[in-house]
Design an enzyme around this catalytic site. Structure first.
Site, PDB file in Angstrom:
ATOM      1  N   LYS A   1       0.851  -1.189   0.000  1.00 36.79           N
ATOM      2  CA  LYS A   1       0.000   0.000   0.000  1.00 36.79           C
ATOM      3  C   LYS A   1       0.893   1.249   0.000  1.00 36.79           C
ATOM      4  O   LYS A   1       2.063   1.140   0.406  1.00 36.79           O
ATOM      5  CB  LYS A   1      -0.937  -0.014   1.212  1.00 36.79           C
ATOM      6  CG  LYS A   1      -0.325   0.433   2.542  1.00 36.79           C
ATOM      7  CD  LYS A   1      -1.411   0.545   3.575  1.00 36.79           C
ATOM      8  CE  LYS A   1      -0.873   1.121   4.877  1.00 36.79           C
ATOM      9  NZ  LYS A   1      -0.581   2.553   4.841  1.00 36.79           N
TER      10      LYS A   1
ATOM     11  N   ASP B   1      -3.983   6.927   5.189  1.00 36.51           N
ATOM     12  CA  ASP B   1      -2.978   5.977   5.662  1.00 36.51           C
ATOM     13  C   ASP B   1      -3.589   4.731   6.288  1.00 36.51           C
ATOM     14  O   ASP B   1      -3.031   3.650   6.189  1.00 36.51           O
ATOM     15  CB  ASP B   1      -2.062   6.670   6.675  1.00 36.51           C
ATOM     16  CG  ASP B   1      -0.845   5.841   7.031  1.00 36.51           C
ATOM     17  OD1 ASP B   1      -0.287   5.175   6.131  1.00 36.51           O
ATOM     18  OD2 ASP B   1      -0.437   5.850   8.207  1.00 36.51           O
TER      19      ASP B   1
ATOM     20  N   HIS C   1      -6.311  -0.691   6.337  1.00 40.13           N
ATOM     21  CA  HIS C   1      -6.229  -1.444   7.585  1.00 40.13           C
ATOM     22  C   HIS C   1      -7.573  -1.540   8.316  1.00 40.13           C
ATOM     23  O   HIS C   1      -8.040  -2.637   8.641  1.00 40.13           O
ATOM     24  CB  HIS C   1      -5.206  -0.797   8.521  1.00 40.13           C
ATOM     25  CG  HIS C   1      -3.814  -0.783   7.981  1.00 40.13           C
ATOM     26  ND1 HIS C   1      -3.328  -1.753   7.129  1.00 40.13           N
ATOM     27  CD2 HIS C   1      -2.786   0.086   8.181  1.00 40.13           C
ATOM     28  CE1 HIS C   1      -2.066  -1.474   6.833  1.00 40.13           C
ATOM     29  NE2 HIS C   1      -1.723  -0.366   7.451  1.00 40.13           N
TER      30      HIS C   1
ATOM     31  N   LYS D   1      -2.223   9.275  15.894  1.00 39.59           N
ATOM     32  CA  LYS D   1      -0.866   9.269  16.418  1.00 39.59           C
ATOM     33  C   LYS D   1      -0.767  10.172  17.648  1.00 39.59           C
ATOM     34  O   LYS D   1      -1.598  11.054  17.841  1.00 39.59           O
ATOM     35  CB  LYS D   1       0.122   9.717  15.338  1.00 39.59           C
ATOM     36  CG  LYS D   1       0.233   8.738  14.170  1.00 39.59           C
ATOM     37  CD  LYS D   1       1.313   9.135  13.202  1.00 39.59           C
ATOM     38  CE  LYS D   1       1.470   8.097  12.097  1.00 39.59           C
ATOM     39  NZ  LYS D   1       1.925   6.799  12.617  1.00 39.59           N
TER      40      LYS D   1
END
Length: 537
Positions: A196, A283, A288, A380
Site C-alpha cells: 500500500k 494511511d 487497515h 498518532k
C-alpha cells in the site's frame, strides 16, 4: 476475572538440530506445513527500510520454520552501486539489531548464524534505476531468460518501493516478458506483490488498477496489507465461525454497535514528508481499518477458498454507505504531555492542515447490519497504543431490576485485542455477594500467551508464504480496493469543495473532543484508551 491455561509443554526441536537434519541445510518445516515451492524473489527497493525491517526478518523466520525451499534465490535491486557482500553485511547488521530490539518477534530473541547463512548464500544484489529499461534486460538474464521467455522458473517480484514506481516497474516487467506465464497456470508462475498505498483516492486507485492489469491478470497481483498477516486478525474469523456461542448473535438484533481502534503513542517521527501528502484517513482507514471491519461484518463463506472469502469481503465493501464530512472527525496533535506538536516535526509545514487523527461513523446497508453503526478511529501521539475491536451487545430490558438497587446495567462487550496484547475479553453482569439483588460488572479475558507457545512473527511471514503458494485469501482484490476508496471519496473530495475541519488535540491525550461528540450524537461513547481506566462504554 481471567481464564488461565498452562502453556503447552512440548518443546520445539532446537534450530541447530533441525538445520543439521535437512539435506540442504534448511530446517525441517513447521508441523502441518510444507515448504513453499522453489522460486526467485526479486525485491525492488533492496536497501530500503521496508526490506530491512520487515521483509528480511520475515524471510529469516520462514527459514527457521523450514518453510522455504532450498532452491530459493533472492535478487535485490536498488539504485546505487553496491557489492552483494556489502548488501549482505548491511542486512545482517540490521537483523542483529532488530533481533535485539524485537525479541518477541524473533526466534530465541537473537540471530542464529546457521539460519542467516542459509539466507546469505542466496542473496544477490543488482544496481539500477527502476525506470531504466536496461535493468530489466539484465534481470531477465539473471533469471535465465533466453530471448523468447523473460525468465525461467517461478518468480515473485516484490515492489518495496514508493507508490510512484508501481506503474513504471510493472510496465517494464511486462514489456521485458518477465510477467508471462501459461494461461492454464500449468507452468512456472510470475507474481507481483504491491505494498500500500493502492492509490490516494478513487480516481488514482482506478488508474493504478487499470494500468497494472494491462500487463498482468488479477490472479498474478498480490496487494499486501500487513494487518492481514497478524495471527490475531486472522483469528477473527475463527472466533466468529468456529464457535456456536457467537455467530447466532452476530447481527443487528443483538449488536448495538462496533468500535474499531488503532491508536499509536508515537508521532510521525521521520515520516513527515510522506505524512504531509497522506494523512491519517488515507494511511489507515480504506485499508487497515476497513479490512478489520470486513472481517467482523462479512457473511459466512462456504469455504476458506481465496475467491469465496474475497467475494464475501467485496459484498461488505459494496454495502458501505459512502461517508460524508458529517460522518468524520479529523484531528492534529499539538504540544502536550507526550511531546511536541505535529507542526514542529521535521519536514512538516508550519501551517499544515494534515490530520494525524481520524474518526468515522460507518454504516453498512445490508440485512445483517442495518442500523448498527461501526465507529472507526486511528491516530498518532495518543495516550496508549491499542489495536482492538469491541463489539457491544444491546442492553437487556431494565424492567426486571427496577425495584432493586441497580441504577444501570453495564452492556456486554466482546473485545478482540490485536496489538500490543493478543487476546479476547468479555464484559458482562453478575449478582454481587449478599442478600440484596445487586448487579456487578465483571471482566473475563484470555491471553494467547496463556494457551499457546509464543511464535516468532513479524506479520509478513504468512503473507510471503501464501504468495509463494499462490493463496490470495489474505490479499486485496481490485474491486474491493476501488470500493473502499469510493466509500471515503466524498470526505477526501467534498462536493461543495470545502475541506473537513481539523481539530487540535494535545499530544498524549485520547484525541479531539469533537470525536467524543461524534458518538455522543448517537447516545454512545468511545471506550477509554488509557491503561488502568475503565474500558466500559
Amino acid at each position: 476475572m481471567s481464564t488461565k491455561h498452562p502453556p503447552r509443554s512440548s518443546t520445539p526441536t532446537p534450530l541447530s538440530a533441525r538445520l543439521a537434519s535437512h539435506p540442504h541445510g534448511a530446517p525441517a518445516s513447521a508441523a502441518g506445513k510444507h515448504p513453499a515451492p522453489p522460486c526467485t524473489l526479486v525485491i525492488f527497493g533492496a536497501r530500503g527500510d521496508l526490506t530491512q525491517r520487515l521483509l528480511m526478518p520475515a524471510l529469516y523466520n520462514l527459514v527457521v520454520d523450514g518453510l522455504l525451499d532450498s532452491g530459493m534465490k533472492i535478487i535485490g535491486i536498488n539504485h546505487g552501486e553496491r557489492e552483494t557482500q556489502a548488501w549482505c553485511e548491511d542486512l545482517h547488521d540490521a537483523l542483529q539489531k532488530f533481533a535485539a530490539d524485537k525479541a518477541s518477534t524473533f526466534h530465541a530473541g537473537k540471530l542464529d548464524d546457521n539460519a542467516w547463512n542459509w539466507v546469505a548464500q542466496r542473496l544477490q544484489y543488482m544496481a539500477g534505476e527502476f525506470e531504466d529499461d536496461d535493468v530489466y534486460q539484465r534481470l531477465a538474464q539473471q533469471l535465465g531468460g533466453n530471448g523468447r521467455d523473460g525468465a525461467q522458473g517461478n518468480v515473485v517480484f516484490y515492489l518495496a518501493v514508493g507508490a510512484r514506481f508501481f506503474k513504471p516497474i510493472v510496465e517494464r516487467l511486462g514489456k521485458a516478458g518477465l510477467l508471462q506465464q501459461s494461461a492454464d497456470d500449468s507452468g512456472p508462475f510470475r507474481r507481483v506483490v504491491i505494498e500500500k498505498p493502492f492509490g490516494s483516492d478513487l480516481a488514482s486507485a482506478r488508474d493504478l488498477n487499470q494500468h497494472v492489469l494491462s500487463f498482468v491478470n488479477e490472479s498474478q497481483i498480490y496487494r499486501i496489507d500487513h494487518f492481514l498477516g497478524k495471527d490475531t486478525v486472522q483469528s477473527i474469523l475463527a472466533v466468529r465461525f468456529a464457535n456456536a456461542l457467537f455467530e447466532p448473535v452476530w447481527r443487528r438484533e443483538y449488536i448495538d454497535s462496533v468500535q474499531i481502534t488503532a491508536s499509536e503513542v508515537i508521532g510521525v517521527e521521520s515520516r513527515g514528508r510522506f505524512y504531509e501528502q497522506t494523512g491519517a484517513l488515507r494511511d489507515m482507514v480504506p485499508n487497515h481499518l476497513f479490512q478489520l471491519l470486513c472481517m467482523v461484518a462479512m457473511e459466512p463463506p462456504n469455504s476458506f477458498d481465496a475467491e469465496t472469502v474475497r467475494n464475501k469481503k467485496a459484498e461488505v465493501f459494496d454495502a458501505i454507505k459512502p461517508l460524508t464530512p458529517d460522518d468524520v472527525v479529523f484531528g492534529q496533535y499539538g504540544k502536550g504531555p507526550a511531546g511536541a506538536a505535529y507542526r514542529d516535526e521535521p519536514d512538516v509545514a508550519k501551517d499544515s492542515r494534515t490530520e494525524t487523527y481520524a474518526a468515522a461513523r460507518v454504516r453498512i446497508d445490508n440485512w445483517r447490519w442495518a442500523g448498527v453503526p461501526f465507529y472507526l478511529r486511528t491516530g498518532k501521539r495518543l495516550t496508549a497504543r491499542h489495536t482492538e475491536i469491541s463489539v457491544q451487545l444491546r442492553s437487556v430490558p431494565f424492567r426486571l431490576f427496577r425495584d432493586t438497587p441497580v441504577d444501570a446495567l453495564t452492556p456486554n462487550v466482546l473485545t478482540l485485542r490485536i496489538d500490543p496484547t493478543h487476546g479476547t475479553s468479555f464484559d458482562f453482569n453478575v449478582k454481587t455477594p449478599g442478600p440484596v439483588m445487586q448487579i456487578g460488572a465483571v471482566h473475563s479475558s484470555f491471553d494467547y500467551d496463556d494457551f499457546f507457545t509464543e511464535h516468532a512473527n513479524i506479520g509478513y511471514e504468512t503473507l510471503l508464504y501464501d504468495c509463494m503458494l499462490g493463496d490470495q485469501t489474505l490479499f486485496q482484490r481490485a474491486d474491493s480496493i476501488e470500493s473502499a476508496w469510493a466509500a471515503v471519496d466524498g470526505v477526501l473530495h467534498p462536493k461543495d469543495g470545502s475541506a473537513v475541519r481539523v481539530h487540535e488535540y494535545a499530544a498524549g491525550s485520547e484525541g479531539p473532543a469533537e470525536a467524543q461528540a461524534l458518538l455522543a450524537r448517537d447516545g454512545r461513547a468511545w471506550r477509554a484508551l488509557t491503561p488502568g481506566e475503565s474500558r466500559k462504554s
